[in-house]
Design a protein around this motif. Sequence first.
Motif, PDB file in Angstrom:
ATOM      1  N   PRO A  75      37.130  -0.089 -50.803  1.00 53.76           N
ATOM      2  CA  PRO A  75      38.778  -0.179 -50.983  1.00 53.76           C
ATOM      3  C   PRO A  75      39.442  -0.393 -49.849  1.00 53.76           C
ATOM      4  CG  PRO A  75      37.723   2.158 -51.364  1.00 53.76           C
ATOM      5  CD  PRO A  75      36.573   1.209 -50.992  1.00 53.76           C
ATOM      6  N   ASN A  76      40.769  -0.894 -49.860  1.00 57.46           N
ATOM      7  CA  ASN A  76      41.580  -1.385 -48.839  1.00 57.46           C
ATOM      8  C   ASN A  76      42.993  -0.777 -49.249  1.00 57.46           C
ATOM      9  OD1 ASN A  76      42.771  -2.228 -46.519  1.00 57.46           O
ATOM     10  ND2 ASN A  76      41.778  -4.443 -46.922  1.00 57.46           N
ATOM     11  N   MET A  77      43.854  -0.578 -48.209  1.00 61.08           N
ATOM     12  CA  MET A  77      45.129  -0.394 -48.436  1.00 61.08           C
ATOM     13  C   MET A  77      45.723  -1.892 -49.042  1.00 61.08           C
ATOM     14  SD  MET A  77      46.677   1.570 -45.418  1.00 61.08           S
ATOM     15  CE  MET A  77      45.456   2.067 -44.175  1.00 61.08           C
ATOM     16  N   CYS A  78      46.761  -1.687 -49.923  1.00 59.42           N
ATOM     17  CA  CYS A  78      47.223  -2.978 -50.784  1.00 59.42           C
ATOM     18  C   CYS A  78      48.091  -3.796 -49.546  1.00 59.42           C
ATOM     19  CB  CYS A  78      48.508  -2.562 -51.790  1.00 59.42           C
ATOM     20  SG  CYS A  78      47.741  -1.323 -52.877  1.00 59.42           S
ATOM     21  N   PRO A  79      48.022  -4.928 -49.844  1.00 57.18           N
ATOM     22  CA  PRO A  79      48.982  -6.066 -49.162  1.00 57.18           C
ATOM     23  C   PRO A  79      50.464  -5.372 -48.929  1.00 57.18           C
ATOM     24  CG  PRO A  79      47.922  -7.309 -50.780  1.00 57.18           C
ATOM     25  CD  PRO A  79      47.751  -5.969 -50.885  1.00 57.18           C
ATOM     26  N   GLY A  80      51.185  -5.210 -47.613  1.00 51.69           N
ATOM     27  CA  GLY A  80      52.395  -4.701 -47.611  1.00 51.69           C
ATOM     28  C   GLY A  80      52.724  -3.349 -47.780  1.00 51.69           C
ATOM     29  N   CYS A  81      51.154  -2.365 -47.752  1.00 50.78           N
ATOM     30  CA  CYS A  81      51.298  -1.134 -47.647  1.00 50.78           C
ATOM     31  C   CYS A  81      51.998  -0.599 -46.366  1.00 50.78           C
ATOM     32  CB  CYS A  81      49.888  -0.632 -47.653  1.00 50.78           C
ATOM     33  SG  CYS A  81      49.834   1.285 -47.378  1.00 50.78           S
ATOM     34  N   PRO A  82      52.945   0.352 -46.493  1.00 52.75           N
ATOM     35  CA  PRO A  82      53.597   0.693 -45.116  1.00 52.75           C
ATOM     36  C   PRO A  82      52.587   1.444 -44.088  1.00 52.75           C
ATOM     37  CG  PRO A  82      54.284   1.993 -47.263  1.00 52.75           C
ATOM     38  CD  PRO A  82      53.398   0.821 -47.797  1.00 52.75           C
ATOM     39  N   PRO A 102      57.360 -14.007 -49.962  1.00 50.10           N
ATOM     40  CA  PRO A 102      55.887 -13.765 -49.111  1.00 50.10           C
ATOM     41  C   PRO A 102      56.062 -14.545 -47.786  1.00 50.10           C
ATOM     42  CG  PRO A 102      55.921 -15.535 -51.005  1.00 50.10           C
ATOM     43  CD  PRO A 102      57.357 -14.888 -50.985  1.00 50.10           C
ATOM     44  N   TYR A 103      55.113 -14.394 -46.733  1.00 48.21           N
ATOM     45  CA  TYR A 103      55.063 -15.300 -45.587  1.00 48.21           C
ATOM     46  C   TYR A 103      53.935 -16.310 -45.752  1.00 48.21           C
ATOM     47  CZ  TYR A 103      57.960 -11.852 -43.197  1.00 48.21           C
ATOM     48  OH  TYR A 103      59.191 -11.115 -42.950  1.00 48.21           O
ATOM     49  N   TRP A 104      53.907 -17.083 -44.690  1.00 50.48           N
ATOM     50  CA  TRP A 104      52.935 -18.154 -44.830  1.00 50.48           C
ATOM     51  C   TRP A 104      52.467 -18.469 -43.380  1.00 50.48           C
ATOM     52  CZ3 TRP A 104      53.323 -23.781 -44.197  1.00 50.48           C
ATOM     53  CH2 TRP A 104      54.637 -24.013 -43.527  1.00 50.48           C
ATOM     54  N   THR A 105      51.405 -19.248 -43.234  1.00 50.08           N
ATOM     55  CA  THR A 105      50.998 -19.363 -41.883  1.00 50.08           C
ATOM     56  C   THR A 105      51.338 -21.159 -41.590  1.00 50.08           C
ATOM     57  OG1 THR A 105      49.020 -18.889 -43.016  1.00 50.08           O
ATOM     58  CG2 THR A 105      49.338 -18.154 -40.595  1.00 50.08           C
ATOM     59  N   ARG A 106      51.852 -21.334 -40.438  1.00 50.64           N
ATOM     60  CA  ARG A 106      51.971 -22.766 -39.844  1.00 50.64           C
ATOM     61  C   ARG A 106      50.668 -22.816 -39.264  1.00 50.64           C
ATOM     62  NH1 ARG A 106      57.497 -24.432 -39.708  1.00 50.64           N
ATOM     63  NH2 ARG A 106      58.686 -22.320 -39.831  1.00 50.64           N
ATOM     64  N   GLY A 119      43.684  -7.985 -37.049  1.00 49.32           N
ATOM     65  CA  GLY A 119      43.993  -6.785 -36.549  1.00 49.32           C
ATOM     66  C   GLY A 119      44.381  -5.628 -37.765  1.00 49.32           C
ATOM     67  N   LEU A 120      45.331  -6.128 -38.755  1.00 45.23           N
ATOM     68  CA  LEU A 120      45.905  -5.417 -39.515  1.00 45.23           C
ATOM     69  C   LEU A 120      44.989  -5.158 -40.739  1.00 45.23           C
ATOM     70  CD1 LEU A 120      49.551  -6.920 -40.019  1.00 45.23           C
ATOM     71  CD2 LEU A 120      49.141  -4.636 -39.322  1.00 45.23           C
ATOM     72  N   GLY A 121      44.226  -5.910 -41.005  1.00 48.30           N
ATOM     73  CA  GLY A 121      43.224  -5.683 -42.233  1.00 48.30           C
ATOM     74  C   GLY A 121      43.850  -5.873 -43.561  1.00 48.30           C
ATOM     75  N   CYS A 122      45.004  -6.647 -43.579  1.00 47.59           N
ATOM     76  CA  CYS A 122      45.742  -7.097 -44.883  1.00 47.59           C
ATOM     77  C   CYS A 122      44.783  -7.940 -45.619  1.00 47.59           C
ATOM     78  CB  CYS A 122      47.229  -7.649 -44.552  1.00 47.59           C
ATOM     79  SG  CYS A 122      47.933  -7.904 -45.907  1.00 47.59           S
ATOM     80  N   PRO A 123      44.803  -7.562 -47.037  1.00 45.84           N
ATOM     81  CA  PRO A 123      44.019  -8.325 -47.728  1.00 45.84           C
ATOM     82  C   PRO A 123      44.381  -9.871 -48.091  1.00 45.84           C
ATOM     83  CG  PRO A 123      44.346  -6.110 -48.756  1.00 45.84           C
ATOM     84  CD  PRO A 123      45.347  -6.413 -47.608  1.00 45.84           C
ATOM     85  N   ALA A 124      45.855  -9.840 -47.795  1.00 42.79           N
ATOM     86  CA  ALA A 124      46.469 -11.338 -48.076  1.00 42.79           C
ATOM     87  C   ALA A 124      46.073 -11.993 -46.908  1.00 42.79           C
ATOM     88  CB  ALA A 124      47.840 -10.951 -48.233  1.00 42.79           C
ATOM     89  N   ILE A 125      45.381 -11.740 -45.892  1.00 49.15           N
ATOM     90  CA  ILE A 125      45.480 -12.660 -44.635  1.00 49.15           C
ATOM     91  C   ILE A 125      43.773 -12.969 -44.504  1.00 49.15           C
ATOM     92  CG2 ILE A 125      45.769 -13.071 -42.288  1.00 49.15           C
ATOM     93  CD1 ILE A 125      47.716 -11.105 -42.227  1.00 49.15           C
ATOM     94  N   HIS A 126      43.215 -13.859 -44.302  1.00 48.60           N
ATOM     95  CA  HIS A 126      41.967 -14.392 -44.303  1.00 48.60           C
ATOM     96  C   HIS A 126      41.656 -15.460 -43.175  1.00 48.60           C
ATOM     97  CE1 HIS A 126      42.878 -16.865 -47.416  1.00 48.60           C
ATOM     98  NE2 HIS A 126      42.100 -17.848 -46.983  1.00 48.60           N
ATOM     99  N   TRP A 127      40.627 -15.181 -42.560  1.00 48.49           N
ATOM    100  CA  TRP A 127      40.159 -16.382 -41.378  1.00 48.49           C
ATOM    101  C   TRP A 127      39.591 -17.274 -42.126  1.00 48.49           C
ATOM    102  CZ3 TRP A 127      41.111 -17.225 -36.626  1.00 48.49           C
ATOM    103  CH2 TRP A 127      40.053 -18.028 -35.824  1.00 48.49           C
ATOM    104  N   SER A 169      47.170 -15.576 -48.228  1.00 44.65           N
ATOM    105  CA  SER A 169      47.249 -16.026 -49.612  1.00 44.65           C
ATOM    106  C   SER A 169      48.555 -15.534 -50.190  1.00 44.65           C
ATOM    107  CB  SER A 169      46.096 -15.141 -50.578  1.00 44.65           C
ATOM    108  OG  SER A 169      44.982 -15.316 -49.763  1.00 44.65           O
ATOM    109  N   ILE A 170      49.414 -16.613 -50.478  1.00 44.52           N
ATOM    110  CA  ILE A 170      50.871 -16.333 -50.878  1.00 44.52           C
ATOM    111  C   ILE A 170      50.947 -15.643 -52.005  1.00 44.52           C
ATOM    112  CG2 ILE A 170      53.017 -17.289 -51.038  1.00 44.52           C
ATOM    113  CD1 ILE A 170      51.943 -19.888 -49.927  1.00 44.52           C
ATOM    114  N   GLU A 171      49.935 -15.767 -52.849  1.00 46.61           N
ATOM    115  CA  GLU A 171      50.155 -14.902 -54.107  1.00 46.61           C
ATOM    116  C   GLU A 171      49.927 -13.183 -54.070  1.00 46.61           C
ATOM    117  OE1 GLU A 171      47.581 -16.896 -53.395  1.00 46.61           O
ATOM    118  OE2 GLU A 171      45.663 -16.005 -54.165  1.00 46.61           O
ATOM    119  N   LEU A 172      48.985 -13.168 -52.984  1.00 51.01           N
ATOM    120  CA  LEU A 172      48.781 -11.692 -52.687  1.00 51.01           C
ATOM    121  C   LEU A 172      50.019 -10.811 -51.683  1.00 51.01           C
ATOM    122  CD1 LEU A 172      44.988 -11.852 -52.099  1.00 51.01           C
ATOM    123  CD2 LEU A 172      46.219 -11.119 -54.071  1.00 51.01           C
ATOM    124  N   CYS A 173      50.591 -11.933 -51.044  1.00 51.78           N
ATOM    125  CA  CYS A 173      51.533 -11.286 -49.860  1.00 51.78           C
ATOM    126  C   CYS A 173      52.710 -10.551 -50.474  1.00 51.78           C
ATOM    127  CB  CYS A 173      52.052 -12.340 -49.060  1.00 51.78           C
ATOM    128  SG  CYS A 173      53.232 -11.883 -47.787  1.00 51.78           S
TER     129      CYS A 173
END
Lengths: 194, 602
Positions: B341-348, B529-533, B545-553, B577-581
Amino acid sequence: MIEQGNILFCGVGGQGILLASEVTAFSLLAAGMAARKSEVHGMAQRGGSVTAQLRYGTKVYSPLISPGEADMVVAFEMMEAVRYLPYMHSQTKVIVNTHKIFPPAVATGKMGYPENVLAELTSRDIDVKELDAFEIAGKVGEVRAVNIVMVGVLSTYLPIDEQVYVDVMNERIPERFRDVNIKAFQEGRKIAAA
Amino acid sequence: MTTKSTDKLWLSGNEALALGAYEAGVKVASGYPGTPSTEIMENLSKYDGVYTEWAPNEKVGLEVALGASFVGVRALATMKHVGMNVAADPLFTSSYTGIRGGLVIINADDPGMHSSQNEQDNRNYAYAAKLPMLEPCDPQEAKDFLKTAYWLSEGYDTPVIVRTTTRIAHVKGQVTPGEKTSSSVKPEIVKDAAKFVMLPGNAINRRKFVTERMKKLSEFAETFPENRIEWGDGTRGFITSGISYMYVKEAFPEASVLKLGMVWPLPEKMIRSFAEQVDELFIVEELDPFLELHIKALGISCHGKNLIPAEGELNTAIIRKAITGEDSAEFAPVALPPRPPNMCPGCPHRGLFYALSKQKVFVAGDIGCYTLGFLPPLSSMDSCVCMGAGVSAVHGMAKALGEEGMGKEVAVIGDSTFVHSGITGLINIVYNDSYSTVIILDNRITAMTGQQPNASSGTNIKGEPAQMLNFEELCRAIGVKHVVTVNPHEISETKKVLKEEINRPEPSVVISRAPCVLIPSEKKRVKVPYWTRIENCTGCKACLGLGCPAIHWVPVTPEEGAKLGFKEKQKGYSEISIELCNGCGQCAELCKFDAITIKEDK
Ligand SMILES: Cc1ncc(C[n+]2csc(CCOP(=O)(O)OP(=O)(O)O)c2C)c(N)n1
Ligand code: SF4
Ligand code: SF4
């Protein structure tokens, strides 16, 4: 058609597995069968690997499927289908949403998402039905209906009339989501027939 | 919720228990959330005519129920297994006082530790506290047994424990609803010091009563219809209860089975006679050899934990294999990347733990969603024992290490956990004066168990407005002079505050405040949502380093990299992944190259 059976739903916490297993359970009950279902709540729901186990037939005792005894596996995420291989037997039918969700080790670039992962099943002669339920749900106009697309595919393997499902969805799903879900269900059935 | 064909209800064990409480005419119910018990109180709160509440902890919950019982109404306390440890103090003495209105404690054990820090077997509490315990095997029995429990409670002047496990609580099955019943006890104040004032003089008498009561209950157990023998062939006989009964029936449909609906006290004569009539006796139970020990103490020889595992959950296959050697599994597991399990995207919590991961301190942790801060890449929790332990332990560390340890350890605790068991530990820090720092992770809710409100949330179990505990004022009233509140999504500011407070030679509290993204009002809030340029991304991986589920390499080949205009060394880029952010902005703050911006900037 399977008159008595064990269905393992698996995927990632938050994918709507509970609703999918619930609609299926209701349809089995409406068709006059006995059923029991075991769910995962709590910590694992935070994006972990989760299952819902549904057993049906004339009389069901255990709510848990034993390893080697799942007749159907409905995998909402590709790699998760393979994680539950120990639950399968050589006659198991597996329905796989080929959509990938990266676990932390993959998302952070520490590990790769396994290549051609479904070969782990097909190489063991397990029957695998692949579909991109995410894409189908998107076409229907509601990406969150992935779970109902999967229910649609699964329904073609179960001894229940299509109308029973439609009745259950009419009864159970709030009006504003109803049409799109029924559409998703029917698209699932079409894919299964294709 | 009825299914057309049968008019039966399709309920989970917890939903069935709530219905049972309603049908039993429970008037007051108090509990603290905890998997797998939480949904009992959540569901019961939807019925009319029963008062429900989330108590700050299980001890308070049981005492509330006891008070209601003292004035003659049917009362309920609910808790998970470790909650029983917290409630153990009132439990043991309520066994002596007994009750007026029926009093039932629902205790949910978690074999296999799906969502718990240990897998203690709370049947031992029934023995230790000298209380009857019922154990249902499915949702229908859960409802029926709860009603029986009230009848027993009032009939024998005793609190009754109903024990479930995960595979009762979270299993769905068909349930036939029943009649609504009520107590014959009149709700009123009755002064009865000999029964209610447990000073030695009175307690000695009540102790005698307890012995008598348990003797009577043992006799009752012999004729209780839910202790029943299902005769099959006589070669193998099984004594079992709860969910294990289901596995036994499935693995050995032909065998003789003694199913115990009441696991304490035991029907001695029934067990003896059953044992005599079967060739070989097997005790099948999850966790401890509870039945086995007590049956062996009767001088009866049997198989038990010599064959059946004492750790984790059982299932049909495990029992079959343990007894016959047959194995149903054909395929071995395949090695795959793990999916914890992982903390949600945007978890404080993520922002706070990221900031904390840069401090090189021992983090005395606690239990909640934030325990996931233990996992990589955050890897910022160094201990987690029980609710409240971090706050007390960090003071112990400070006292043990003295000046050497200053600035090297910190406690983290969630808001609900702080209210549950952290306040007394903080009082100790101030009273016995250590330089300890406590971080309260205030996400406004009890998140891990599914967003239940607590005393600091501003709402009650029904979602109605309630007094909101003010942590800043509370901490100051306790005597903490340095109380700082931060927004954990602002990572650099949080880092700065943490550094300062952790190194302070006096007690301090940092309140990290931002709402859980799964609170209904937060879910409704429109998020940008945020997105990557991609062209700006240098592949530095800082955001990962945050381990946010909305960001992947996204790895790239040198050719692809060249096409994207990357430097030769760049091996890939980060993608959101904008739909998760959920638009928390933490990753954007970490990006030094302006590669992460809000979607509107596009
Ligand atoms: C004695 C006891 N009761 C209940 C639980 C179950 N439980 C674990 S953490 C937790 C609450 C977490 O809430 P909070 O501290 O606010 O943290 P959050 O999950 O919101 O991050 C609960 C109810 C437990 N582990 N121990
Ligand atoms: S449920 Fe709330 S507290 Fe828990 S991980 Fe998600 S956002 Fe964080
Ligand atoms: S803003 Fe960044 S860290 Fe926050 S949820 Fe979106 S991708 Fe995750």
